[in-house]
Write an enzyme that holds these catalytic residues in place. Sequence first.
Site, short mmCIF file in Angstrom:
data_model
loop_
_atom_site.label_atom_id
_atom_site.label_comp_id
_atom_site.label_asym_id
_atom_site.label_seq_id
_atom_site.Cartn_x
_atom_site.Cartn_y
_atom_site.Cartn_z
N ARG A 5 65.27 33.53 9.85
CA ARG A 5 64.19 34.02 9.21
C ARG A 5 65.06 34.85 7.94
O ARG A 5 66.16 35.03 7.92
CB ARG A 5 63.72 35.43 10.11
N ARG B 229 66.93 46.90 7.23
CA ARG B 229 66.05 47.04 8.53
C ARG B 229 66.55 47.97 9.41
O ARG B 229 65.72 48.94 10.00
CB ARG B 229 65.88 45.65 9.35
N LYS C 38 62.89 42.78 21.79
CA LYS C 38 61.51 43.26 22.21
C LYS C 38 60.54 41.90 22.46
O LYS C 38 59.96 41.83 23.40
CB LYS C 38 60.98 44.13 20.89
N ARG D 291 70.16 34.52 15.31
CA ARG D 291 68.66 34.28 15.92
C ARG D 291 68.33 32.80 15.19
O ARG D 291 68.31 32.71 13.81
CB ARG D 291 67.71 35.25 15.80
N ARG E 182 55.72 51.95 14.23
CA ARG E 182 56.96 52.04 13.83
C ARG E 182 57.22 53.42 13.12
O ARG E 182 58.37 53.57 12.54
CB ARG E 182 57.18 50.98 12.79
P1 AP5 Z 1 64.23 39.00 19.78
O1 AP5 Z 1 63.53 39.07 20.84
O2 AP5 Z 1 63.58 38.08 18.54
O3 AP5 Z 1 64.47 40.58 19.27
P2 AP5 Z 1 63.34 41.79 18.55
O4 AP5 Z 1 63.34 43.03 19.03
O5 AP5 Z 1 62.00 40.88 18.64
O6 AP5 Z 1 63.62 41.52 17.04
P3 AP5 Z 1 62.90 41.38 15.55
O7 AP5 Z 1 63.78 41.16 14.42
O8 AP5 Z 1 61.48 40.71 15.90
O9 AP5 Z 1 62.47 42.83 15.51
P4 AP5 Z 1 62.06 43.57 14.30
O10 AP5 Z 1 61.34 44.71 14.71
O11 AP5 Z 1 63.01 43.89 13.15
O12 AP5 Z 1 61.04 42.61 13.60
P5 AP5 Z 1 59.56 42.51 13.65
O13 AP5 Z 1 59.25 41.03 13.74
O14 AP5 Z 1 58.79 43.37 14.56
O15 AP5 Z 1 65.82 38.73 20.03
C1 AP5 Z 1 66.78 38.76 19.01
C2 AP5 Z 1 67.59 37.68 19.06
O16 AP5 Z 1 68.74 38.02 20.13
C3 AP5 Z 1 67.31 36.25 19.54
O17 AP5 Z 1 67.97 34.95 18.99
C4 AP5 Z 1 67.23 36.25 20.95
O18 AP5 Z 1 67.08 34.95 21.45
C5 AP5 Z 1 68.42 36.96 21.30
N1 AP5 Z 1 68.41 37.97 22.32
C6 AP5 Z 1 67.24 38.69 22.96
N2 AP5 Z 1 67.46 39.35 23.94
C7 AP5 Z 1 68.81 39.02 24.28
C8 AP5 Z 1 69.71 39.30 25.34
N3 AP5 Z 1 69.36 40.24 26.43
N4 AP5 Z 1 70.92 38.76 25.39
C9 AP5 Z 1 71.57 38.05 24.37
N5 AP5 Z 1 70.72 37.56 23.38
C10 AP5 Z 1 69.51 37.96 23.55
O19 AP5 Z 1 59.04 42.88 12.05
C11 AP5 Z 1 59.66 42.08 11.00
C12 AP5 Z 1 59.11 42.78 9.92
O20 AP5 Z 1 57.74 43.01 9.78
C13 AP5 Z 1 59.53 44.44 9.48
O21 AP5 Z 1 60.97 44.34 9.23
C14 AP5 Z 1 58.66 44.85 8.54
O22 AP5 Z 1 58.96 44.45 7.25
C15 AP5 Z 1 57.49 44.25 9.09
N6 AP5 Z 1 56.59 44.93 10.11
C16 AP5 Z 1 56.19 44.73 11.43
N7 AP5 Z 1 55.67 45.69 11.97
C17 AP5 Z 1 55.52 46.73 11.34
C18 AP5 Z 1 54.96 48.08 11.29
N8 AP5 Z 1 54.57 48.29 12.45
N9 AP5 Z 1 55.30 48.87 10.40
C19 AP5 Z 1 55.60 48.40 9.03
N10 AP5 Z 1 56.27 47.17 8.99
C20 AP5 Z 1 56.15 46.39 9.93
MG MG Z 2 60.47 40.32 17.25
#
Ligand code: AP5
Ligand code: MG
Length: 219
Positions: free
Chosen positions: A162, A173, A11, A129, A90
Amino acid sequence: MVLLGAPGVGKGTQAEHLSKKYKCCQLSTGDVFRAAKSASSDAMTETMREAVERMKQGKLVSDETVVQIVRERYDCLTCGYGFLLDGFPRTVDQAKALEDMLAELGVSLDAVLNYTLDTDEVIRRLSGRRTCRACKATAHVIFNPPQVEGMCDKCGGELYQRDDDQPDAIRVRLKAYEDSTAPLADYYDRKGLLINISAEGSPDTVFGRTETLVDKRFF
Ligand code: AP5
Ligand code: MG
């Protein structure tokens, strides 16, 4: 638009491409909590301390806290070029809170991009990552390795893993995603907003797919 999909599906990677192309404002609630984590501990409120602790363990932060965080960033929702929400909502309750906020602002949600990918591939993306401490760009030890090990290609900052990309937190997660977030796909499908996109292939391939579907919907 809202970006939906399992943790690690890409994402954040797609949000970067999308905000560049469509000039829209981008808000990642995960980035907000990670930024709070690097603030000095006495500058952090009790609510933020709790949120960061839950994030480290891979658990969802409470709806109340997340909704407050988004409310404090109202400006993003009224950006002239539109907004892109990455990682919010979410839960169904968060989706309802977003609807209320948008109604207050007289803005509507146009589409929800739902990225789908096999769980094994999601785990590979997450466990390899690396994130830049300075500019928050991401790299991947196999799929997108940095030119110099441990150093961000974009700004030369230090790459780190991370806390929530450790195996135990990844399991928590994925479970939180299945239980609380996956049902949002149906929720938005019923509203006619859902666009399913396969996240298989390179980031550019996925973006190509995204552009085609978004342009077809809007232009
Ligand atoms: P990346 O683009 O970083 O993936 P992502 O979907 O953004 O993954 P996140 O881990 O950021 O999602 P998340 O939803 O768990 O975390 P968030 O920060 O929102 O890509 C991942 C990896 O793959 C990278 O290394 C990239 O280079 C590689 N890649 C990407 N595309 C690729 C491709 N096509 N091919 C190959 N490799 C590829 O949330 C973190 C925490 O915050 C949550 O767990 C929670 O505790 C809290 N939180 C945040 N928002 C909320 C909410 N709304 N409600 C409750 N808690 C929340
Ligand atoms: Mg992300």
